[in-house]
Design an enzyme around this catalytic site. Structure first.
Site, PDB file in Angstrom:
ATOM      1  N   LEU A  18      24.198 -15.386 -24.361  1.00  0.00           N
ATOM      2  CA  LEU A  18      23.453 -14.203 -23.918  1.00  0.00           C
ATOM      3  C   LEU A  18      22.228 -14.613 -23.101  1.00  0.00           C
ATOM      4  O   LEU A  18      21.904 -14.004 -22.083  1.00  0.00           O
ATOM      5  CB  LEU A  18      23.036 -13.353 -25.127  1.00  0.00           C
ATOM      6  N   LYS A 121       4.702 -10.204 -33.237  1.00  0.00           N
ATOM      7  CA  LYS A 121       5.642 -10.790 -34.186  1.00  0.00           C
ATOM      8  C   LYS A 121       6.241  -9.758 -35.123  1.00  0.00           C
ATOM      9  O   LYS A 121       5.565  -8.882 -35.624  1.00  0.00           O
ATOM     10  CB  LYS A 121       4.933 -11.860 -35.021  1.00  0.00           C
ATOM     11  N   GLY A 441      -5.077 -29.597 -23.242  1.00  0.00           N
ATOM     12  CA  GLY A 441      -4.200 -30.728 -23.576  1.00  0.00           C
ATOM     13  C   GLY A 441      -3.121 -30.989 -22.552  1.00  0.00           C
ATOM     14  O   GLY A 441      -3.030 -32.072 -21.995  1.00  0.00           O
ATOM     15  N   SER A 442      -2.295 -29.973 -22.273  1.00  0.00           N
ATOM     16  CA  SER A 442      -1.171 -30.251 -21.385  1.00  0.00           C
ATOM     17  C   SER A 442      -1.517 -29.951 -19.934  1.00  0.00           C
ATOM     18  O   SER A 442      -2.272 -29.028 -19.634  1.00  0.00           O
ATOM     19  CB  SER A 442       0.051 -29.430 -21.812  1.00  0.00           C
ATOM     20  N   CYS A 525      14.552 -18.783 -26.787  1.00  0.00           N
ATOM     21  CA  CYS A 525      14.976 -19.278 -28.094  1.00  0.00           C
ATOM     22  C   CYS A 525      14.137 -20.491 -28.476  1.00  0.00           C
ATOM     23  O   CYS A 525      13.619 -21.173 -27.614  1.00  0.00           O
ATOM     24  CB  CYS A 525      16.434 -19.715 -28.051  1.00  0.00           C
ATOM     25  N   HIS A 703      -1.366 -17.858 -18.805  1.00  0.00           N
ATOM     26  CA  HIS A 703      -0.023 -17.274 -18.698  1.00  0.00           C
ATOM     27  C   HIS A 703       0.228 -16.701 -17.311  1.00  0.00           C
ATOM     28  O   HIS A 703       1.351 -16.409 -16.952  1.00  0.00           O
ATOM     29  CB  HIS A 703       0.164 -16.170 -19.743  1.00  0.00           C
TER      30      HIS A 703
HETATM   31  N1  GLN Z   1      -2.339 -28.980 -26.742  1.00  0.00           N
HETATM   32  C1  GLN Z   1      -1.347 -27.985 -26.471  1.00  0.00           C
HETATM   33  C2  GLN Z   1      -1.215 -27.775 -24.977  1.00  0.00           C
HETATM   34  O1  GLN Z   1      -2.194 -27.923 -24.298  1.00  0.00           O
HETATM   35  C3  GLN Z   1      -1.717 -26.671 -27.124  1.00  0.00           C
HETATM   36  C4  GLN Z   1      -0.658 -25.636 -26.935  1.00  0.00           C
HETATM   37  C5  GLN Z   1      -0.848 -24.388 -27.762  1.00  0.00           C
HETATM   38  O2  GLN Z   1      -1.891 -24.115 -28.262  1.00  0.00           O
HETATM   39  N2  GLN Z   1       0.188 -23.595 -27.908  1.00  0.00           N
HETATM   40  O3  GLN Z   1      -0.160 -27.449 -24.485  1.00  0.00           O
END
Ligand code: GLN
Ligand code: ZN
Length: 763
Positions: A18, A121, A441-442, A525, A703
């Site tokens: 799906l 949620k 972080g990322s 998912c 986002h």
């Molecule tokens: N350290 C993670 C990042 O920067 C934190 C992600 C998160 O809080 N969902 O992607």
């Protein structure tokens, strides 16, 4: 004869069919007809797989979300999308996913842009539904077409159909009012539509309808208790039999209310101890069907069938034909089929049950009740053998870990000095400016990173070459951060597929399925790792990467870890010990990593607890106990360091007010949080008294591809400084940047650094 049934089946498909059909349709690569066909194929397959049941759920299939389906059934759509032209399914996706004003489809001229529905949620699961929107003027109008269509299809397939709908009280409770009006005032009008819906189903010859009311396992005030009584008295006259289904926990004080609703049957979650069930028996009117959810629909473990039969047999003797059996809740929350798992360790595999295996277990229980345990002797023996093997397995039990957990004392989770003392030591060591800048972080997970990882997994890229590729990415992100002028750097997380899986793969006590996918929302998912044994850390997990990144810069490099509570909440966890204990084991493993990082010269260590709030129980009265052990676990993980080592944590949810004391008790030196969309109002929760440490309120929403301007960021930080003394503020984005492009990240962070400089100048 005990009837067996199911409350709902995972609809995404064992091969995520799906998901792929939806995404291909959304991209315009396949037709609506192809998508509809895939839906029908999945429904048919899933009904066949449930053919051994006496009653099979119909209407549980959804192209996006069962709550949004219900909103369509009730003819209740947000004002902003009403009156749209075009195909009904396309409009359904528009409500779910939004549509930009710049969209080029055939209706872009007349139907304009529309914001995506808000998601939240579904109770305490990791499934997200689209929140119904109410206001004082909300009207409802029945559209039973989806349900009737699926029912007709099921009938053609010879399915013993039991339509499934979300109950009126839960539906109302899940929605939000836009205008502060009283939702409950809408109940009479809503019930008219439910009555019509039930009448429509009765006209189709439907006997039973499952009406999901999981709200019954939460704390209900008098108004909501009254709403239940009112609703089901109103619906009493309908010609179908209603099975009111509660799940996700015991009924507790709502037992009397639930037992006495004027309906033909009640389903309850029977996986939370027998006491709740046995006292319910005494309250239940004679004529009423009691459906017991004896197979856990939320975990992936085999059920102890003999143990269930031990208490079920007397109940069955008492209830006779009034007893039904089912999984505790819809199987939406577990993967479809264990058969596909070829790589899982054979021992561990023999302890597991996914959706189809759970339905097999149900069958065995029913046969045992009908014909005695001897009728299913072999199945019961095999089940008992698997459970005994699991209990005795040295892979599950690690005496060294248990001894370490037993030796935990209160001092382990405490920093050596108060925050005031620490912050002076940290300031001396780190030499940061006011309004220090950092990221979460990322950095972007580029196509090259993904390709390298999948080639490495497939065995076509050598380990050394993979390492070299990841190091090159780390070096790139350090270069970019230096050029941007950020103050505290990160390595960018190139080597991480996922913030939980990455750690799970390196810890003993974790296993991974190949296709244990569970729907999170829409086509998304997740594949939660399986925590099956005592957790230990055979070797350092992140030190090499962070030490390498630190070697490239004189600026402080943040060590980057996921916290014990988040790892726990995003895993399938053990059912043979309390969550709190698994969490302590994880805490010890993360603690060892923290101390290794410190020893390697890392001066700032961030421990993400993105999911701290997610794990909270449905009943508020149980929050404190849960928060106590969660905070304790974080403190054990984080607080073994010296005063001058700065601990950061990060959380990306939106409500802090009611858990601020717990967050303060974690005692991190710095917390970074998602705030930009709330216009810094969220910071009201963090006033001096409640939260004395440093805070980095996110200044832009990661986002969205939008690039925040310097002025916007300065404006937000000035708002923040009205609430928090400037000396305690950091400047950072809302969350990690892995889903963004470098082309978005560089200008955004450039503006952020410039904003920090402006703020410093204005100090
Ligand atoms: N350290 C993670 C990042 O920067 C934190 C992600 C998160 O809080 N969902 O992607
Ligand atoms: Zn986050």
């Amino acid at each position: 004869m005990t009837i067996i049934h199911n409350l709902g089946f995972p609809r995404i498909g064992a091969g995520r069919e799906l998901k792929f059909a939806l995404e291909s349709y959304w991209k315009g690569e396949s037709s609506r007809a192809a998508l509809e066909t895939q839906g029908a194929v999945l429904r048919q397959r899933h009904w066949q797989q449930q053919a051994g049941l006496d009653l099979v759920p119909v209407g549980d299939f959804s192209f996006y979300d069962q709550v949004l389906d219900m909103s369509f059934t009730l003819g209740h759509l947000p004002e902003r999308v009403r009156g749209f032209h075009g195909d009904a399914l396309d409009n359904y996706f528009r409500v779910a996913r939004g549509r930009s004003a710049a969209s080029t489809d055939e209706h872009h001229g007349c139907c304009g842009g529309v914001a995506a529905g808000e998601m939240t949620k579904w109770f305490d699961t990791n499934y997200h539904y689209i929140v119904p929107e109410f206001d004082a003027g909300t009207v409802f109008a029945l559209d039973a077409s989806r349900l009737l269509g699926q029912l007709a299809e099921a009938r053609r397939e010879g399915v013993k159909a039991k339509p499934v709908i979300i109950g009126p009280v839960t539906y109302l409770a899940l929605g939000k009012t836009r205008d502060d009006s009283d939702k409950l005032a809408l109940l009479p009008a809503l019930l008219d539509v439910y009555a019509q819906l039930l009448e429509t189903l009765a006209a189709q010859g439907v006997e039973w309808v499952q009406v999901d009311e999981p709200l019954l396992v939460t704390e209900l005030d008098q108004d909501w208790q009254h709403a239940f009584n009112f609703a089901y008295h109103q619906l009493k006259a309908c010609r179908v039999k209603l099975l009111v289904a509660s799940y996700f926990g015991p009924l507790q004080e709502n037992r009397y209310l639930a037992a006495n609703l004027p309906v033909a049957g009640l389903h309850v979650d029977a996986t939370h101890g027998q006491e709740d069930i046995l006292s319910l028996l005494n309250l239940l009117p004679d004529h009423k069907v009691l459906s017991l959810g004896v197979i856990n629909g939320r975990n992936i473990w085999k059920t102890d069938l003999n143990a269930v039969l031990d208490w079920l047999e007397p109940v069955a003797a008492r209830l006779g034909g009034q007893l039904w059996l089912a999984p505790s809740c819809s199987l939406l929350h577990v993967p479809v089929d264990l058969e596909g798992e070829q790589k899982l360790d054979a021992d561990i595999r023999s302890w597991l049950a996914f959706a189809l295996q759970k339905l097999d277990e149900l069958q065995v229980l029913a046969e045992a009740l009908r014909g005695g345990r001897t009728a299913v002797r072999e199945a019961l023996a095999a089940n008992a053998a698997a459970l005994a093997a699991r209990r005795a397995s040295p892979r599950v039990t690690n005496p060294a870990v248990q001894a370490a957990v037993a030796a935990i004392d209160a001092g382990l989770g405490a920093r050596r000095s108060s925050h005031g003392v620490r912050s002076a030591a940290q300031a001396a060591l780190l030499q940061l400016p006011a309004y220090p800048t950092t990221t979460i972080g990322s950095f972007p997970q580029t196509a090259e990173i993904r390709q390298a990882r999948s080639a490495f997994r497939a065995g076509t890229l050598a380990h050394a070459d993979y390492n070299a590729a990841m190091r090159a990415e780390i070096a790139r992100s350090v270069r970019e951060q230096e050029a941007l002028g950020l103050d505290v750097l990160v390595h960018g997380e190139a080597e991480r597929n996922d913030m939980v899986e990455y750690f799970g793969e390196q810890l003993e006590g974790y296993a991974f399925s190949q296709s244990g996918w569970v729907q999170s929302y829409g086509s998304r998912c997740v594949k939660p790792p399986i925590l099956f044994g005592d957790i230990s850390r055979p070797r350092a997990m992140t030190v090499e990467w962070i030490a390498y990144a630190q070697s490239l810069t004189a600026k402080p490099m943040k060590g980057m870890l996921t916290g014990p509570v988040t790892i726990l909440n995003w895993s399938f966890v053990r059912d043979d010990q309390p969550r709190a204990l698994s969490c302590r084991q994880l805490a010890l493993a993360i603690r060892a990593e923290v101390l290794d990082l410190e020893r390697a010269g890392v001066r700032v260590i961030q421990i993400d607890e993105a999911a701290l709030r997610e794990g909270l129980p449905l009943r508020r009265s149980e929050w404190k106990a849960c928060l106590d052990w969660a905070v304790d676990a974080f403190r054990i993980a984080a607080n073994g360091v010296r005063d001058e080592t700065q601990i950061h944590t990060h959380m990306c949810y939106a409500e802090f007010n009611d858990i601020i004391a717990a967050i303060a008790a974690m005692d991190a030196d710095v917390i970074t949080i998602e705030t930009s969309r709330s216009n810094m109002e969220l910071l009201d929760a963090f006033d001096d008294f409640k939260y004395p440490n440093e805070i980095g309120p996110g200044v832009y929403d990661i986002h969205s591809p939008n690039i925040p301007s310097q002025e916007q960021i300065v404006g937000l930080m000035r708002k923040a400084a009205e609430r928090i003394p400037a000396g305690r503020l950091w400047v950072n984005p809302d969350c990690g940047l892995k889903t963004r492009q470098w082309a978005e990240v560089l200008p955004a962070l450039g503006n952020m650094v410039a904003a920090a400089r402006t703020l410093r100048a204005g100090l």
